[in-house]
Motif scaffolding. Structure first.
Motif, PDB file in Angstrom:
ATOM      1  N   SER A 146      22.112 -44.890  26.298  1.00  0.00           N
ATOM      2  CA  SER A 146      23.090 -45.971  26.417  1.00  0.00           C
ATOM      3  C   SER A 146      24.419 -45.557  25.801  1.00  0.00           C
ATOM      4  N   PRO A 147      25.518 -45.631  26.554  1.00  0.00           N
ATOM      5  CA  PRO A 147      26.812 -45.124  26.084  1.00  0.00           C
ATOM      6  C   PRO A 147      27.570 -46.162  25.269  1.00  0.00           C
ATOM      7  N   THR A 148      27.086 -46.470  24.084  1.00  0.00           N
ATOM      8  CA  THR A 148      27.638 -47.618  23.382  1.00  0.00           C
ATOM      9  C   THR A 148      27.615 -47.424  21.880  1.00  0.00           C
ATOM     10  N   ALA A 149      28.606 -48.031  21.217  1.00  0.00           N
ATOM     11  CA  ALA A 149      28.619 -48.112  19.759  1.00  0.00           C
ATOM     12  C   ALA A 149      28.445 -49.559  19.315  1.00  0.00           C
ATOM     13  N   SER A 150      27.990 -50.425  20.225  1.00  0.00           N
ATOM     14  CA  SER A 150      27.939 -51.858  19.902  1.00  0.00           C
ATOM     15  C   SER A 150      26.621 -52.533  20.221  1.00  0.00           C
ATOM     16  N   ALA A 151      25.647 -51.823  20.769  1.00  0.00           N
ATOM     17  CA  ALA A 151      24.443 -52.490  21.272  1.00  0.00           C
ATOM     18  C   ALA A 151      23.401 -52.651  20.182  1.00  0.00           C
ATOM     19  N   ALA A 152      23.533 -53.714  19.393  1.00  0.00           N
ATOM     20  CA  ALA A 152      22.497 -54.050  18.422  1.00  0.00           C
ATOM     21  C   ALA A 152      21.415 -54.897  19.054  1.00  0.00           C
ATOM     22  N   GLY A 153      21.668 -55.476  20.240  1.00  0.00           N
ATOM     23  CA  GLY A 153      20.758 -56.483  20.764  1.00  0.00           C
ATOM     24  C   GLY A 153      20.324 -56.333  22.203  1.00  0.00           C
ATOM     25  N   GLY A 154      20.300 -55.127  22.772  1.00  0.00           N
ATOM     26  CA  GLY A 154      19.791 -54.954  24.119  1.00  0.00           C
ATOM     27  C   GLY A 154      20.868 -54.582  25.119  1.00  0.00           C
ATOM     28  N   ASN A 178       6.929 -50.666  22.265  1.00  0.00           N
ATOM     29  CA  ASN A 178       8.159 -49.904  22.067  1.00  0.00           C
ATOM     30  C   ASN A 178       8.753 -50.197  20.702  1.00  0.00           C
ATOM     31  N   PHE A 179       9.323 -49.158  20.102  1.00  0.00           N
ATOM     32  CA  PHE A 179      10.146 -49.287  18.898  1.00  0.00           C
ATOM     33  C   PHE A 179      11.497 -48.672  19.209  1.00  0.00           C
ATOM     34  N   SER A 180      12.571 -49.364  18.832  1.00  0.00           N
ATOM     35  CA  SER A 180      13.911 -48.862  19.110  1.00  0.00           C
ATOM     36  C   SER A 180      14.872 -49.314  18.024  1.00  0.00           C
ATOM     37  N   GLN A 181      15.756 -48.427  17.614  1.00  0.00           N
ATOM     38  CA  GLN A 181      16.787 -48.780  16.652  1.00  0.00           C
ATOM     39  C   GLN A 181      18.117 -49.002  17.374  1.00  0.00           C
ATOM     40  N   GLY A 182      18.870 -49.997  16.891  1.00  0.00           N
ATOM     41  CA  GLY A 182      20.182 -50.317  17.448  1.00  0.00           C
ATOM     42  C   GLY A 182      21.276 -50.198  16.408  1.00  0.00           C
ATOM     43  N   PHE A 183      22.521 -50.215  16.888  1.00  0.00           N
ATOM     44  CA  PHE A 183      23.662 -49.907  16.031  1.00  0.00           C
ATOM     45  C   PHE A 183      24.893 -50.584  16.610  1.00  0.00           C
ATOM     46  N   SER A 184      25.710 -51.208  15.759  1.00  0.00           N
ATOM     47  CA  SER A 184      26.967 -51.807  16.210  1.00  0.00           C
ATOM     48  C   SER A 184      28.028 -51.571  15.152  1.00  0.00           C
ATOM     49  N   ALA A 185      29.067 -50.825  15.516  1.00  0.00           N
ATOM     50  CA  ALA A 185      30.151 -50.505  14.590  1.00  0.00           C
ATOM     51  C   ALA A 185      31.136 -51.669  14.524  1.00  0.00           C
ATOM     52  N   PRO A 186      31.862 -51.826  13.417  1.00  0.00           N
ATOM     53  CA  PRO A 186      32.880 -52.886  13.308  1.00  0.00           C
ATOM     54  C   PRO A 186      33.916 -52.794  14.420  1.00  0.00           C
ATOM     55  N   ARG A 187      34.518 -53.938  14.726  1.00  0.00           N
ATOM     56  CA  ARG A 187      35.453 -54.041  15.845  1.00  0.00           C
ATOM     57  C   ARG A 187      36.878 -53.741  15.395  1.00  0.00           C
ATOM     58  N   LEU A 201      34.100 -51.814   2.305  1.00  0.00           N
ATOM     59  CA  LEU A 201      34.354 -51.768   3.735  1.00  0.00           C
ATOM     60  C   LEU A 201      33.152 -52.307   4.500  1.00  0.00           C
ATOM     61  N   VAL A 202      33.430 -52.832   5.682  1.00  0.00           N
ATOM     62  CA  VAL A 202      32.360 -53.368   6.514  1.00  0.00           C
ATOM     63  C   VAL A 202      31.485 -52.221   7.014  1.00  0.00           C
ATOM     64  N   LYS A 203      30.187 -52.410   6.928  1.00  0.00           N
ATOM     65  CA  LYS A 203      29.233 -51.405   7.384  1.00  0.00           C
ATOM     66  C   LYS A 203      28.745 -51.745   8.789  1.00  0.00           C
ATOM     67  N   PRO A 204      28.341 -50.755   9.556  1.00  0.00           N
ATOM     68  CA  PRO A 204      27.799 -51.045  10.884  1.00  0.00           C
ATOM     69  C   PRO A 204      26.526 -51.866  10.799  1.00  0.00           C
ATOM     70  N   GLU A 205      26.319 -52.697  11.801  1.00  0.00           N
ATOM     71  CA  GLU A 205      25.077 -53.446  11.911  1.00  0.00           C
ATOM     72  C   GLU A 205      23.962 -52.511  12.388  1.00  0.00           C
ATOM     73  N   ARG A 206      22.757 -52.764  11.913  1.00  0.00           N
ATOM     74  CA  ARG A 206      21.604 -51.953  12.318  1.00  0.00           C
ATOM     75  C   ARG A 206      20.434 -52.872  12.667  1.00  0.00           C
TER      76      ARG A 206
END
Length: 840
Positions: free
Chosen positions: A152-160, A597-606, A623-628
């Motif tokens: 997935s080409p994303t830095a924001s997909a914490a939720g699918g 399935n097990f999967s980790q997600g990640f979302s960087a600050p905007r 500083l704000v940390k990325p969501e995981r």
């Protein structure tokens, strides 16, 4: 085992393959084809519903169902019938946008792709659902619940993820035309021409165009959308190699619907119905479901002004003031957008076991959200009530006392200007990918992705005409339309340049064991994401959207506004993560399997979050940390040509959740910006069954339960509780959703109906305001009138949305608490659309 295609992430011209075409990219599509051991068994949809046999909990909707919805309907509205998904459309036709939620995650935390091209905004990850591909061209849409694909080409997909794909050009010459007319003066025409194979090399293409216009169902204003698409597909050889080039352009000119906040409701209905904010608490919440029908009508009919006149345009001696004029005029509450992309995809067989792909894309965006502000022509009048509160001395610019904006010979006036926040994005992406089949049972895949978005955010002021209409819907973005200060520079609210740069490597292994009854999938993606930030204006504490843009000298600004932080260039922030995922499918009977399935997600600050401080003078304590996220699914499936069924239980652990709140700075002052507030724990189940017991009847039902709660209070760096969110339910998330669809087919007539129940939702993080549950029913019917030249054909279609004309609250603009004035939009009333479709 079939040869598998390599990965594609940032852009693909989606490849229609005979196997499992359920994922966002060419590589992921092909991997899923490897997982489905006997593809023919599970590939037959039941009236457009599929439950693909993958380790992830997924749902797929095909064109068969998409075509039954009202033509032009937003694809994200179509998936509203999938368990775990809640989409609230702004209007019945979809061109005004809407809000998406999946398992408690909002659209900005869900990766959405169009033929593998990321469609989330590169700055704030927002999802603009009204700018997507015409529904007639969508082959299928697939949804990953709570997990991403490995590439997935994303830095924001914490939720699918939500991924939809364009159909291929047809091999025979043909055309289709659809015209629709409906309630609220809805008129839409769509046309497509397929060239068929037109060279000896097998080249084929399609060209399409659509135009949509209608009035808002509530208040003054309208929607106008036009779209153009083209795709050229060139097969190479006999083994599936190809090159594809596709283009998409979309133009929207929309008026916003008027949102109604709690403060508006209190004014309209009185304090007895809408108590003062201090009286609204989590222990005694405000339930908007208790409004009477008359009260519902009152707030429903609260709208923007249909007309206005600006006193400043008359000119003359003395002061003309626009402070009481045109503030709520509908035609400055607008959302113009021009968006487009070019998508390239290629596949080449390098050897019997090795396949490569090279994919690339370019995207363009120009858009704003409208809005006005009143400026005093003389800086000396900047403190007058109703004047833009951040005017400062930017009009005189340190070289004069002001500017005669309306040209009447004095600088005494208070002039309303069109003052939007423009965003221009140029985005490039490329992926090189290799897939190697070590043996029929073992496959590996490697991919590298590069994505670079140039994000230019400005806020140029321009004039309004005598009746409050913008001279240019994009404000002063063109210098000729701009209003300038005394030094000759454009008056702006922001002027910044950002680069969002993603480098990502991904790898995946697929193995089959025990005579193909067990499939193991394991992978990892590692995004390395960087934002380069330049702010040409002064940072204002407490504001990440407005800055102090001025022609004054730095010394003058420092003397007047010592708390402001100076402009800066090339400030860099970087985020990275290593995100593993693993899963299995075990087939214990010909049509039955279990999966996990097990999967980790990640979302960087905007981007906007990061402009709330300058990194030097205005600096938060941390500083704000990325969501995981850590996402787990365990479920079972039954797949055949008669039944497509899936049930899964899930759990998501979520840390570093980002919300907007007030924090204390090191100097003792405060700043409103996004920050991490701790953990969220959510769990639930999703289930769906689609069955066709006989040819003339198909049935589908689904149910989902979501329990998503905040585990921590919002606290200051010193430990003081700023917002008591611990134990509260995640806002805008319904606990229960239940629905279904039935379709009866007896040629030449078919009739379908679908229903959905959405449970209560909270408007605030502390759960002190409740939006009530609602149930809607939609109807569709079609009569086929016969074929044209033995292909295609003509049919009439009727769609009725909200059949029983139920009043309900749709979109929610959530806030921390009732005191922050959360706002609502209303679902559309009964809407009837008739269409005639020609295909030949």
């Amino acid at each position: 085992m079939k040869f598998l295609v390599a990965a594609s992430t940032i852009a693909i011209g989606s490849v229609a393959m005979a196997g499992a075409a359920h994922a966002q990219s060419t590589g992921s599509v092909d991997v899923e084809e490897a997982i489905v051991v006997t593809g023919a068994r599970g590939e037959a949809a039941v009236n457009g519903f599929k439950s693909p046999e993958t380790p992830k909990a997924k749902a797929v909707i095909t064109q068969e169902l998409v075509a039954r919805q009202n033509p032009g309907k937003a694809i994200f509205d179509t998936i509203n019938i999938v368990p775990g998904v809640n989409f609230t459309s702004t209007d019945p036709y979809g061109a005004a946008g809407g809000n998406l939620r999946i398992r408690g995650f909002d659209g900005a935390r869900i990766s959405a792709t169009f033929d593998g091209v990321q469609v989330n905004d590169s700055g704030n990850y927002s999802l603009y659902t009204n700018q997507q591909l015409d529904s007639e061209l969508i082959e299928q849409v697939n949804i990953n619940f709570g997990a991403t694909d490995v590439d997935s080409p994303t830095a924001s997909a914490a939720g699918g993820t939500v991924n939809y794909r364009t159909r291929l050009p047809k091999e025979e010459l043909g055309a289709a035309l659809n015209y629709s007319h409906g309630t609220f003066n809805y008129n839409r025409v769509f046309g497509v021409i397929d060239t068929g194979v037109f060279t000896k090399f097998g080249t084929r293409a399609f060209f399409s165009a659509s135009d949509t216009k209608y009035d808002q169902f509530r208040g003054p204003g309208g929607i106008h959308k036009q779209q153009y698409n083209v795709r050229v597909y060139q097969p190479i050889g006999e083994n599936g190699d190809f090159v594809s080039l596709a283009g998409h352009y979309n133009e929207n000119r929309n008026n916003f619907y008027r949102r109604v906040g709690l403060n508006d409701m209190r004014t309209l209905l009185g304090a007895a119905t809408i108590p003062a904010a201090a009286s609204i608490t989590p222990a005694s919440p405000l339930d908007l479901g208790k409004l009477t029908e008359a009260q519902q009508d009152t707030i429903f009919n609260f709208n923007n002004d249909a007309t206005c006149t600006l006193p400043s345009t008359a000119g003359g001696p003395g002061r003309q003031s626009d402070t009481s004029s045109c503030a709520s005029y509908y035609n400055t509450s607008i959302n113009p957008s021009n968006t487009g992309n070019i998508r390239f995809n290629s596949r080449f067989t390098l050897s019997e076991k090795l396949i490569a792909t090279l994919d690339a894309s370019y995207q363009y965006v120009l858009a704003n959200g409208g809005g006005t502000s009143v400026f005093a022509e003389a800086d000396a009048n900047k403190g007058v009530s109703g004047v833009y509160n951040r005017q400062g001395n930017r009009i005189g610019a340190g070289v004069a006392s002001g500017v005669d904006i309306n040209g009447d010979g004095d600088t005494a006036d208070l002039v309303r200007l069109y003052f939007p926040s423009n965003t221009r994005t140029h985005r490039l992406g490329a992926t090189f990918s290799l897939r190697y089949e070590m043996s029929p049972e073992n496959t590996i895949r490697l991919a590298y992705t590069w994505d670079r978005a140039k994000h230019r955010q400005t806020g140029e002021a321009s004039r309004l005409d005598a009746f409050g209409n913008p001279v240019n819907v994009f404000g002063g973005i063109d210098d000729a339309d701009a209003v300038k200060d005394a030094a000759g520079n454009v008056i702006q609210k922001r002027d910044r340049l950002s680069y969002a740069i993603l480098h990502q490597v991904a790898g995946e292994y697929i193995g089959k064991y025990f005579d193909d009854t067990l499939t193991i999938q394991a992978g990892v993606r590692a995004p390395f994401f960087r934002r380069n930030l330049t702010n040409n204006c002064w940072t204002i504490a407490g504001s990440s959207n407005d800055a102090y843009c001025t022609s004054q000298s730095a010394a003058a600004v420092e003397a007047q506004f010592p708390a402001y932080a100076a402009p800066y260039a090339a400030r860099k922030v970087a985020y990275s993560a290593v995100l593993p995922n693993a899963g299995f499918v075990y087939k214990f009977a010909p049509q039955m399997s279990v999966f996990g399935n097990f999967s980790q997600g990640f979302s960087a600050p905007r981007t906007d979050n990061l402009y709330g401080f300058d990194g030097v003078k205005i600096q938060p304590t941390t500083l704000v940390k990325p969501e995981r996220t850590n996402s787990f699914d365990l479920g079972a499936r039954y797949t055949s040509r008669v039944v497509q069924a899936q049930a899964s239980a899930w759990y998501i652990g979520y840390k570093n959740r980002i919300i907007s709140s007030q924090v204390l700075l090191e100097d003792g002052s405060s700043l409103n910006l996004d920050r991490n507030v701790g953990r969220v724990r959510s769990y639930g189940f999703d289930a769906s069954v689609a069955v066709r017991p006989v040819d003339m009847l198909s049935l589908y039902t689904f149910a989902s339960y979501t329990n998503a709660k905040l585990k921590d209070d919002v606290v200051s760096p010193a430990g003081a509780v700023l917002s008591p969110t611990k134990g509260k339910f995640v806002a805008e998330t319904p606990k229960w959703q239940v629905g279904g669809r039935a379709q009866f087919d007896l040629e030449p007539v078919s009739v379908g109906a679908q229903v959905k129940y959405v449970g209560d939702r909270f408007l605030t993080d502390i759960n002190d305001v409740i939006a009530p549950s609602y149930t809607t029913v939609d109807l569709d019917a079609r009569i086929n009138l016969g074929k044209v030249n033995n292909k295609g054909g003509v049919y009439l279609q009727l769609n009725v949305i909200n059949l029983f004309d139920k009043f309900y609250i749709g979109n929610l603009s959530t806030q921390a608490a009732a005191s922050n004035n959360p706002q609502v939009e209303f679902g559309s009333p009964r809407t009837v659309i008739g269409s005639i479709h020609f295909e030949f």
